[in-house]
Scaffold this active site. Structure first.
Site, mmCIF file in Angstrom:
data_model
loop_
_atom_site.group_PDB
_atom_site.id
_atom_site.type_symbol
_atom_site.label_atom_id
_atom_site.label_comp_id
_atom_site.label_asym_id
_atom_site.label_seq_id
_atom_site.Cartn_x
_atom_site.Cartn_y
_atom_site.Cartn_z
ATOM 1 N N ARG A 10 2.539 54.585 75.200
ATOM 2 C CA ARG A 10 0.982 54.552 75.096
ATOM 3 C C ARG A 10 0.488 53.416 74.218
ATOM 4 O O ARG A 10 -0.765 52.853 74.631
ATOM 5 C CB ARG A 10 0.785 55.961 74.359
ATOM 6 N N GLU A 58 -12.177 66.227 81.932
ATOM 7 C CA GLU A 58 -11.138 65.646 82.824
ATOM 8 C C GLU A 58 -11.789 65.395 84.269
ATOM 9 O O GLU A 58 -11.726 64.344 84.957
ATOM 10 C CB GLU A 58 -9.691 65.909 82.630
ATOM 11 N N HIS A 109 1.274 60.822 76.547
ATOM 12 C CA HIS A 109 1.794 62.108 75.868
ATOM 13 C C HIS A 109 2.484 63.067 76.946
ATOM 14 O O HIS A 109 2.376 64.168 76.900
ATOM 15 C CB HIS A 109 0.690 62.906 75.324
ATOM 16 N N ASP A 117 2.931 69.037 69.112
ATOM 17 C CA ASP A 117 1.933 69.974 69.998
ATOM 18 C C ASP A 117 2.384 71.070 70.494
ATOM 19 O O ASP A 117 1.487 71.730 71.225
ATOM 20 C CB ASP A 117 1.405 68.737 70.712
ATOM 21 N N ARG A 167 4.509 59.139 73.765
ATOM 22 C CA ARG A 167 3.824 59.461 72.514
ATOM 23 C C ARG A 167 4.838 58.799 71.463
ATOM 24 O O ARG A 167 4.592 58.069 70.485
ATOM 25 C CB ARG A 167 3.841 60.640 71.803
#
Length: 313
Positions: A10, A58, A109, A117, A167
């Site tokens: 990323r 989005e 991610h 997460d 990530r």
């Protein structure tokens, strides 16, 4: 011995956007209120007039990008893979895929290495979703070098592209003078005669380590192929490897359903039926935890890959 350089793809994505932004004034970046996490914030800093924060919307972001593409712009839309591919699927299919617009999707991610997460954000289904959209190019780079090259290739390609980034910091394995990135072309990282490991994304470096351990401890000589472009797939390279070694192992930080493993099996079943072991997420959700611990638990680190291949062989 010097430490292996590690960079999250990323981060590479954000840095590459700045580079292509310098070269091409038609490159724009749209983000869904996640510029810090997706690393598009560096593009915003460099080119504030070409960065649009669409908020946590989005689907609207996708529609805006589609409209921009019809005017000759090259928009990148960015969010977590769970939202860019999952929540956003209908809009990507109908607003980008169906009219075959020149929109690039930078999904960060991805996979279980999102870590703490948890399962709701660990997208292990995005490759499967994006593969089904006609004309969509799907790229899953393995390291910093490949991620930057993929972004540049996406800009040069006319049509929709899905780019998958992670990530977790991963080893840089492609920093060599002879490295060349070509859409739809796999890269042989290690020669071998007993079986072929076909990998994409984060597990590629782990597969190289597993192959070395197989050779050192078990006398198993494994060929390792890095498939950065899952669609279009380098079928010729995979068929040739299957004929040469007789066994194929696919490894991905994604569900074994619909991802790289499925793509390879589709190819081989039609062209050269071969025994295949698919390593990935086995029809299950992830869970909250440290990324490295999760990769170990689900057998996607070098040790897990080694153990699964050894048992299978």
């Amino acid at each position: 011995m010097s430490e292996v350089k590690k960079i999250a793809t990323r981060e590479s994505y954000g840095n590459a956007l700045v580079e292509v932004g310098k070269e091409n004034p038609n490159v724009y970046v749209l983000d869904a209120d996640l510029a810090a996490a997706t690393k598009t914030g560096v593009f915003k800093k460099a080119f504030p007039e070409r960065h649009i924060d669409c908020g946590i919307a989005e689907c609207n972001m996708t529609g805006i990008a589609a409209g921009m593409a019809t005017t000759g712009k090259i928009p990148f839309i960015s969010s977590f893979a769970m939202f860019a591919a999952g929540r956003n699927f209908e809009q990507v299919r109908n607003s980008i895929g169906y009219p075959h617009l020149n929109v690039k999707i930078g999904a960060t991610h991805a996979g279980i290495s999102v870590g703490e997460d948890g399962a709701s954000h660990q997208c292990n289904e995005d490759i499967a979703l994006m593969r089904t959209i006609p004309g969509m190019v799907v790229i899953s780079p393995s390291d910093d070098v490949e991620a930057k090259a993929a972004v540049k290739a996406a800009v040069e390609h006319e049509g929709p592209v899905y780019l998958r980034f992670g990530r977790l910091a991963v080893p840089v394995i492609n920093d060599r003078p002879d490295y060349k990135f070509e859409l739809g072309k796999g890269v042989v990282l290690r020669e071998g005669k007993d079986l072929t490991i076909v990998a994409t994304g984060l597990p590629v470096a782990e597969c190289l380590a597993a192959a070395e351990k197989l050779a050192a401890e078990d006398g198993i000589d494994a060929k390792v192929i890095n498939i950065h472009t899952i669609k279009p797939l380098d079928e010729d390279l995979i068929i040739a490897a299957a004929k040469e070694t007789g066994k194929i192992v696919t490894v991905e930080e994604h569900s074994v359903i619909g991802g790289l493993g499925s793509a390879v099996c589709d190819c081989l079943s039609e062209n050269h039926p071969t025994k295949v072991l698919r390593i990935g997420m086995n029809d299950q959700f992830g869970e909250s935890g440290a990324a490295v611990a999760l990769l170990h638990k689900y057998g996607l680190d070098a040790e897990g890959i080694y153990n699964k291949i050894k048992s299978w062989v």
